[in-house]
Design an enzyme around this catalytic site. Structure first.
Site, PDB file in Angstrom:
ATOM      1  CG  ASP A 205      -1.967   0.887   1.122  1.00  0.00           C
ATOM      2  OD1 ASP A 205      -3.305   0.546   0.739  1.00  0.00           O
ATOM      3  OD2 ASP A 205      -1.987   2.122   1.389  1.00  0.00           O
ATOM      4  CG  ASN A 213      -4.441  10.751  -6.297  1.00  0.00           C
ATOM      5  OD1 ASN A 213      -3.695  10.802  -7.444  1.00  0.00           O
ATOM      6  ND2 ASN A 213      -5.003   9.715  -5.832  1.00  0.00           N
ATOM      7  CG  ASP A 222      -3.767   8.002 -13.191  1.00  0.00           C
ATOM      8  OD1 ASP A 222      -3.992   7.510 -12.049  1.00  0.00           O
ATOM      9  OD2 ASP A 222      -4.580   8.262 -14.017  1.00  0.00           O
ATOM     10  CD  GLU A 248      -4.241   4.213  -1.791  1.00  0.00           C
ATOM     11  OE1 GLU A 248      -4.673   4.549  -0.819  1.00  0.00           O
ATOM     12  OE2 GLU A 248      -5.016   4.175  -2.649  1.00  0.00           O
TER      13      GLU A 248
END
Length: 346
Positions: A205, A213, A222, A248
């Site tokens: 993770d 983001n 991305d 993620e």
């Protein structure tokens, strides 16, 4: 010809790669009408002088069932491609090549968009005419198109890692291959080269990914995911199975001799990620949890154990690797029954 057309139509209904491989060589041997005495579908691995091959499926005309090499094979036990000059020629030239001694053999290459390199080697009673080579090339093209369709359904659209819906099937196949008895159809020539030990499931993770983001936007987010997927591919072996479960969260299914070997590979990835300079973002870290697969395990139970180890890693500083079984042994986590750990993966 009708049998060949019907065989190609039957291939189109298959949704399992292993079955597709075995049915392709069966089709070539049984129904191509070429007097084929043996067909072998080969995957080329590695680069340069270290190129080796893995037999995806092999069948002789006197066999009832195709055989295959075990995917979890020791790299050092796989044959060198350079020991088979005709295969090297086909691979380098990118087209079909033939030789007639000691028996007529033709090798046809195939490449896919993700760099998968496959050869079809056919031994026949008589040398194949150009028309018959073209026929085999058409069969191989149909197989290539079917692989592309499977890729479309099995791959994450962004990272091109395996997607979540393919996980259960791979999980049960890995646990079946982990038994001491070789699966039916395994090529016994290299059975001794199978990787020993067990299977481990790791969950990765990205730490503080929401902050990425929110700060840099989803396009940069991305790009982080794409670069992490590339680091994962470069870190693990050809048969380790890499997944993006969404957002993620990533998953690795890997076979190792013991827990220390699994932890070495995962710790190497953790360091590579933390040392990598992601464009605009800079440093990114990952928290990793790993658990060994247990007898009669289920995907949800195994994932739940590794996920608990991830949460422990995040609660204790992030950017670290935690082994679920070790955490339980040291008293940091309490072992829970499988039905208490079930999570909804889909």
């Amino acid at each position: 010809m009708n049998a060949l057309v019907q065989g190609l139509a039957a291939l189109g209904g298959l949704r399992d790669r292993d079955t597709l491989d075995t049915e392709l060589v069966r089709l070539v041997v049984r129904h191509a009408g070429l007097g084929v005495t043996r067909a072998e579908l080969i995957r080329v691995l590695g680069d340069g002088d270290e190129q080796r091959y893995l037999a995806l499926a092999t069948m002789r005309h006197d066999q009832d069932q195709p055989t295959h090499d075990v995917l979890w094979s020791d790299w050092t036990q796989l044959p060198h491609l350079m020991d088979f000059p005709l295969r090297v020629r086909a691979f380098e030239k990118g087209r079909a090549v033939q030789e007639d001694q000691p028996a007529p053999v033709a090798v046809l290459p195939m490449g896919t968009r993700d760099g998968l390199r496959i050869l079809l080697e056919v031994t026949s009673a008589k040398p194949l005419s150009p028309r018959r080579v073209d026929l085999l090339q058409s069969v191989l093209l149909a197989y290539q198109n079917l692989l592309g369709l499977l890729d479309y359904g099995e791959r994450d659209s962004l990272t091109e890692l395996l997607n979540r819906k393919t996980f259960d099937g791979a999980f049960f196949k890995a646990t079946a291959d982990n038994s001491s008895t070789p699966p039916e159809g395994v090529d016994e020539r290299r059975e001794s080269g199978r990787i020993a030990g067990g299977v481990w499931l790791a969950v990765l993770d990205i730490d503080h990914f929401k902050r990425v983001n929110d700060t840099y936007g989803h396009l940069i987010g991305d790009e982080v995911l794409l670069l992490l997927a590339r680091l994962m591919r470069n870190n693990f072996r050809f048969y380790d199975q890499l997944y993006r479960f969404g957002g993620e969260e990533f998953v690795v299914l890997m076979r190792c001799d013991d827990a220390s070997h699994a932890e070495i590979a995962l710790e190497r990835l953790r360091r590579r990620v933390s040392d990598f300079a992601f464009p605009q973002v800079g440093s990114i870290t990952v928290s990793i949890g790993v658990s060994q697969l247990l007898p009669n395990d289920t995907p949800s139970s195994a994932f739940g154990r590794a996920d608990k180890a991830v949460y422990y890693a995040k609660e204790h500083g992030r950017n670290r690797l935690c082994n679920y079984q070790l955490l339980v042994a040291e008293g940091h986590l309490t072992e829970q029954a499988a039905d208490e750990m079930d999570v909804d993966l889909f």
